[in-house]
Structures are given as C-alpha cells and as structure tokens.
Design an enzyme around this catalytic site. Structure first.
Site, short mmCIF file in Angstrom:
data_model
loop_
_atom_site.label_atom_id
_atom_site.label_comp_id
_atom_site.label_asym_id
_atom_site.label_seq_id
_atom_site.Cartn_x
_atom_site.Cartn_y
_atom_site.Cartn_z
N TYR A 79 0.84 -1.20 0.00
CA TYR A 79 0.00 0.00 0.00
C TYR A 79 0.88 1.25 0.00
O TYR A 79 0.55 2.25 -0.64
CB TYR A 79 -0.93 0.00 1.22
CG TYR A 79 -1.95 1.11 1.13
CD1 TYR A 79 -3.18 0.90 0.51
CD2 TYR A 79 -1.68 2.38 1.63
CE1 TYR A 79 -4.10 1.92 0.38
CE2 TYR A 79 -2.60 3.41 1.51
CZ TYR A 79 -3.81 3.17 0.89
OH TYR A 79 -4.71 4.18 0.76
N PHE A 131 -8.84 18.26 -25.41
CA PHE A 131 -9.25 16.87 -25.47
C PHE A 131 -10.53 16.77 -24.65
O PHE A 131 -10.74 17.56 -23.74
CB PHE A 131 -8.15 15.92 -24.96
CG PHE A 131 -8.57 14.49 -25.11
CD1 PHE A 131 -8.65 13.93 -26.38
CD2 PHE A 131 -8.97 13.73 -24.03
CE1 PHE A 131 -9.11 12.62 -26.55
CE2 PHE A 131 -9.42 12.43 -24.19
CZ PHE A 131 -9.49 11.87 -25.46
N THR A 132 -11.39 15.80 -24.99
CA THR A 132 -12.73 15.73 -24.38
C THR A 132 -12.70 15.78 -22.85
O THR A 132 -13.35 16.62 -22.22
CB THR A 132 -13.47 14.45 -24.82
OG1 THR A 132 -12.60 13.33 -24.60
CG2 THR A 132 -13.84 14.50 -26.30
N ASP A 222 0.58 17.97 -22.09
CA ASP A 222 -0.11 16.69 -22.04
C ASP A 222 0.76 15.74 -22.87
O ASP A 222 0.83 15.85 -24.10
CB ASP A 222 -1.52 16.81 -22.64
CG ASP A 222 -2.28 15.49 -22.65
OD1 ASP A 222 -1.64 14.43 -22.75
OD2 ASP A 222 -3.52 15.52 -22.58
N LYS A 265 -1.12 5.20 -23.65
CA LYS A 265 -0.74 5.41 -25.06
C LYS A 265 0.76 5.17 -25.24
O LYS A 265 1.18 4.03 -25.37
CB LYS A 265 -1.19 6.80 -25.49
CG LYS A 265 -2.73 6.86 -25.53
CD LYS A 265 -3.26 8.22 -25.86
CE LYS A 265 -4.76 8.22 -25.96
NZ LYS A 265 -5.26 8.09 -27.33
N ARG A 388 -15.33 11.28 -33.81
CA ARG A 388 -14.71 12.45 -33.19
C ARG A 388 -15.27 13.69 -33.89
O ARG A 388 -14.63 14.31 -34.73
CB ARG A 388 -13.18 12.40 -33.31
CG ARG A 388 -12.52 11.27 -32.57
CD ARG A 388 -12.28 11.45 -31.08
NE ARG A 388 -13.43 11.39 -30.19
CZ ARG A 388 -13.32 11.17 -28.88
NH1 ARG A 388 -12.16 10.94 -28.32
NH2 ARG A 388 -14.38 11.17 -28.11
N PHE A 454 -20.92 11.09 -25.74
CA PHE A 454 -20.46 10.13 -26.75
C PHE A 454 -20.17 8.75 -26.17
O PHE A 454 -20.22 7.76 -26.87
CB PHE A 454 -19.22 10.66 -27.49
CG PHE A 454 -18.01 10.85 -26.60
CD1 PHE A 454 -17.80 12.06 -25.96
CD2 PHE A 454 -17.09 9.84 -26.42
CE1 PHE A 454 -16.68 12.25 -25.14
CE2 PHE A 454 -15.97 10.02 -25.62
CZ PHE A 454 -15.77 11.23 -24.97
N1 F0G Z 1 -5.15 13.50 -22.97
C1 F0G Z 1 -5.10 13.00 -24.22
C2 F0G Z 1 -4.34 13.71 -25.27
C3 F0G Z 1 -5.77 11.80 -24.50
O1 F0G Z 1 -5.72 11.32 -25.74
C4 F0G Z 1 -6.48 11.15 -23.48
C5 F0G Z 1 -7.22 9.92 -23.75
C6 F0G Z 1 -6.51 11.71 -22.20
C7 F0G Z 1 -5.83 12.89 -21.99
C8 F0G Z 1 -7.26 11.07 -21.09
O2 F0G Z 1 -6.55 9.96 -20.66
O3 F0G Z 1 -8.13 8.05 -21.16
O4 F0G Z 1 -6.14 7.73 -19.69
O5 F0G Z 1 -8.06 9.06 -18.90
N2 F0G Z 1 -7.46 9.49 -24.90
C9 F0G Z 1 -8.15 8.25 -25.21
C10 F0G Z 1 -8.43 8.17 -26.68
C11 F0G Z 1 -9.37 8.00 -24.39
O6 F0G Z 1 -9.13 7.22 -27.07
O7 F0G Z 1 -7.95 8.97 -27.46
P1 F0G Z 1 -7.27 8.63 -20.08
#
Ligand code: F0G
Length: 481
Positions: A79, A131-132, A222, A265, A388, A454
C-alpha cells in the site's frame, strides 16, 4: 520504422517479433447489423466479440513488450513504499528529468487533480486544442477553455507538418485580454488528438514557453502521445534530424513546469502520471492524491502497471517504438488517398482519420456525419472506429448542440498490434463504402447523457439506413463477409 524496397517504395516494417497472439473473428454482416442496432449506433457500446479489428482507440490496447511483462512479474505490491514506485520515480527522473513522479489511475485523473489545484471560476486555460476529458475537467472547475490553434489545424487536407502548433499571436492576445493572473497555465497537447493526431514543433513549444515565462504563467504539456510527437519532430523539423528521440523528449520536458499523461498510449500500460520539479505543485498534488487516487506510491494504479510504466517510459525513447504506429498510419493514410478516401493529411500519430464531411457531404452536422460513418463502416467491415465530431461535443448551457470544428472518424492504430494486411482491408471497405455513400444517412439521439454523451449515448439511424446498407453489402460480398 520505414524500410526502402528495391523498387524504391517504403514500407512500414515491424522491428519486433510476435510471440503472443490473440485470435479475432469477422462476424457476418447480419450479426454486425444486429450489434450496432443494439448499441444505438454508438461504437463505444459494441462488445468486442462482435468486432473484427478494434480501432476504437490506442488507449490501453497496445502490445506490451517482453520486458514490460517481465517487470510486471516482479512488482512489489504494497500500500505504501512499494519498490515498484521507486523504479517509476527513477525512470521519470532519467527519461523526463523531473524530480517528482505522481502516479494516477489514468490521464483524466491527472486532469482532475490539475483542475483541482490550478483552476477556479473566471480562469481561462489556453491550449493548442482541447481533449474531451480535459475540457470537461477544467470547465467543471469553472475555468474557460480557449483553443489558440494554428491556422491549419482545422484543414483536413493540408501539407502543414505541425498542425498541432499553438498560434503564438492568439496566445498573446488571450493573455493580454484576460490578464496573466487569470491564466492558470497554458497547455500544449503532444500529437494533438482531436485534430487528427497532429504534432507541434519544438520551435513552437519554445516560443510558447518564452511567452509564458514573460508573464509568469506555467506551461503544462499533455504527454500522453509524447513519443510520437518527438518522432515527428525528428522526422519533420530539420534541426532535429540527427537528435535522438530521448534527447528530443528531454528538450521538450525542459520547456514545461509540469507534465501529465495517460500512460495508456506512448508508455503502453494502463495508468497515468503527473511529473514536475516544482516543490509547491508537488505539495498540493500530494495533499489531494490520497483523497482521489490512492497513496503516493501507487496512486490508483496496480503495482504491476507501475512497474511496466517504468519500462514503457524508457522504451518509448527507442526510435523503433516511437515510429512503430506512426509509420503504419502513414502507410494507411497514403493507401486511403490512393483509393479516393478523404483521409486527414498529413498523416498523424495514434490513428488514421477520415473527414466525414467530405466522405458523406449529404449529411448535415445536425445529423452527426462522423457518428454515421463510424457505424456504417462497422456494418461494412466489422472494424470499430470512433466518432470524433459533434457527438463528442456536449450541448451548451441553453441545451443546443455545439457543432464540432471537425467531423472525423478515427481509426486508431494501437502500437504493434495490426499489420499492413489489416490496413489494406480497412482501406478496401472504406473505398467500397465511399462508392455507396448515398446508402448512409444521419443519426438522431434517443438517449443522451448530459456530460461526455459520446460514451454512452444511443442513436437511431434516420430512415432505417443501417438495414439497407447491410443488404447492399451482402449483395456484393455474400452473407459470411
Ligand atoms: N489527454 C489525451 C491527449 C488523450 O488522448 C487522453 C485519452 C486523455 C488525456 C485522457 O486519458 O483516457 O487515460 O483518462 N485518450 C483516449 C483516446 C481516451 O481514445 O484517445 P485517459
């Protein structure tokens, strides 16, 4: 990496051997139609048993290396104070050059913590593009997001090599208008996801850094797709042709005050990370980490993934790893163009993208052309892409749809997972669908969540076009394909 054949053409060649495989199957078209109907024409809601090639995302779906798997076997489950963390911290110090490593369960958890410590109502976060999940977290914290994107960012047909650049004049204008005190940080997203995985140049990053420094504004990168951005800098920015990926990454890190990433990624694991050398930021993060994620030495990640992230951080600096999916994407995009499919150019990282407004010009944005294309290509191929476009935008405060800048259908290419044959198959079915574009119609929501709709929203095919498309496909290819 690319290798030159005796004919003069380049092919993306795998610099690894495949030792473990996972079987996949092509469900017949009738099964695909039933599956997408049940999923409300939302590819997120498909089960993988109904999917042939899963190109929804490169997030958490990359092939891990033998060394990563080996590291997972010796992870130290504790832990607090687990040795796995100290290996990650050492990798962060060595690869990224930062003093502090803050593990979190995934990228959006990092965004949540950043929003918590940096953003308040009235603030404006300036970025090269959103990013979303990023936008959602910063807006929930009361901040406004301004996307000072490059002039070419939204052109889907372009030869501009760095569409992910931030527009420096725009950045300066926002700082002048809002006042530096209202800009908690500037965010640069590597291999900018939503505009087609497009990189920024080192020169642009350094210029943005200089503006931030002049006004005392922190710069945040990022780094979810940092390895690919470094590869594009090496291959597209003349001054860096002879610089190693590792040295490029370090130079990028020297420009930032804090970085965060989705480890799903470039580092090929399932987790996330914040890194900084700033003592004050670290103290604030340290206070909130156990509240939302977990203790400082695991932050919500499994210790196995912590170990594998340490290895993944080092491996993403290898040229062969950094180029592995980018070169296959370039091949994929070129083949789409050869077959007349309106792919986004230049090819970026993470995915090949199709411009749905050019592919389906008869579908207005109010009927979600990118969502329709994602569902249609699934029916015609069993390949699962991701919408997208406007479906990925939430409604404004008045309840109106917010048309997306771009309507893209994204075919993610997870690292070291798919082959040239797989890409040829996708291109062929896209070309067939393009020739039958009139069979595809619009979509309409019948179930719509209020935030990040989405993910779980459901739609219907206007006029029941799905069944007609499946019938036309079956007439050409037979029921088994
Ligand atoms: N920033 C970027 C540039 C991303 O592409 C993602 C996630 C995140 C932040 C959020 O990270 O998913 O680990 O919480 N991209 C995924 C995609 C979901 O399918 O492009 P996460």
């Amino acid at each position: 990496m690319n290798i030159r054949l005796s004919t003069g053409s380049l092919i993306p060649i795998e610099m690894h051997k495949v030792r473990i495989v996972q079987a996949t199957a092509l469900p017949p078209v009738a099964q695909r139609l039933a599956a997408i109907e049940a999923a409300g024409y939302n590819t997120f809601l498909l089960r993988t048993r109904d999917v042939f090639l899963d190109m929804l995302t490169d997030s958490g779906t990359n092939a891990m290396s033998d060394n990563q798997l080996a590291a997972m076997m010796v992870s130290d489950d504790a832990y607090a104070g687990g040795e796995s963390f100290y290996k990650l911290e050492a990798a962060v110090q060595e690869v990224l050059g930062y003093k502090y490593a803050v593990p979190v369960h995934q990228g959006r958890a990092a965004e949540h913590l950043l929003a918590k410590i940096f953003c308040k109502p009235g603030d404006t976060v300036v970025m090269n593009y959103h990013f979303t999940t990023t936008k959602a977290h910063f807006e929930i914290a009361g901040a406004k997001v301004v996307e000072a994107h490059s002039p070419q960012a939204l052109q889907t047909e372009s030869s501009e090599q760095f569409k992910g650049n931030i527009d420096l004049d725009w950045l300066q204008r926002v700082i002048d208008t809002e006042g530096a005190a209202k800009v908690p940080f500037v965010r640069m997203e590597a291999t900018t996801n939503l505009i087609g995985g497009q990189p920024f140049a080192m020169a642009n990053l350094k210029a943005a850094r200089a503006i931030c420094a002049k006004h005392g504004i922190p710069l945040v990168i990022d780094c979810s797709l940092i390895s690919e951005n470094a590869y594009f800098i090496k291959s597209r920015e003349a001054a860096y042709a002879d610089v190693s990926i590792a040295a490029i990454i370090r130079e990028m890190m020297d420009q930032a005050d804090l970085i965060y990433l989705s480890g799903r990624k470039s580092t090929c694991v399932r987790g996330g990370l914040i890194a900084t050398s700033n003592d004050a930021y670290y103290e604030q993060l340290k206070a909130w980490l156990p509240v939302y994620e977990g203790f400082l030495t695991y932050g919500g990640m499994s210790s196995k993934e912590v170990e594998a992230m340490a290895v993944g951080l080092r491996e993403m600096c290898d040229y062969e790893v950094a180029s592995s999916s980018a070169d296959l994407i370039q091949f994929f995009v070129q083949r789409m163009i050869d077959r007349g499919v309106p792919a986004v150019t230049p090819a970026g990282g993470l995915a090949g993208h199709v411009d749905a407004m050019r592919f389906l010009p008869h579908i207005p944005q109010t009927e979600y052309p990118a969502g329709a294309l994602a569902a249609a290509i699934y029916i015609a191929s069993g390949v699962r892409p991701m919408e997208r476009g406007t479906v990925s935008m939430d409604r404004d405060a008045a309840g109106n749809d917010v048309p997306s800048d771009l309507e893209l259908c994204r075919f993610a290419v997870p690292r070291r997972v798919y082959s040239m044959a797989h890409m040829e198959y996708v291109v062929d079915r896209l070309a067939w669908l393009h020739a039958h574009q009139e069979l595809v119609g619009g979509l309409k929501f019948y179930h719509e969540p209020p935030v990040l709709r989405f993910f779980t929203g459901k739609m219907e095919a206007l006029g029941g076009w799905g069944a007609k498309l499946a019938a036309a496909f079956e007439a050409d290819f037979g029921p088994a394909c």
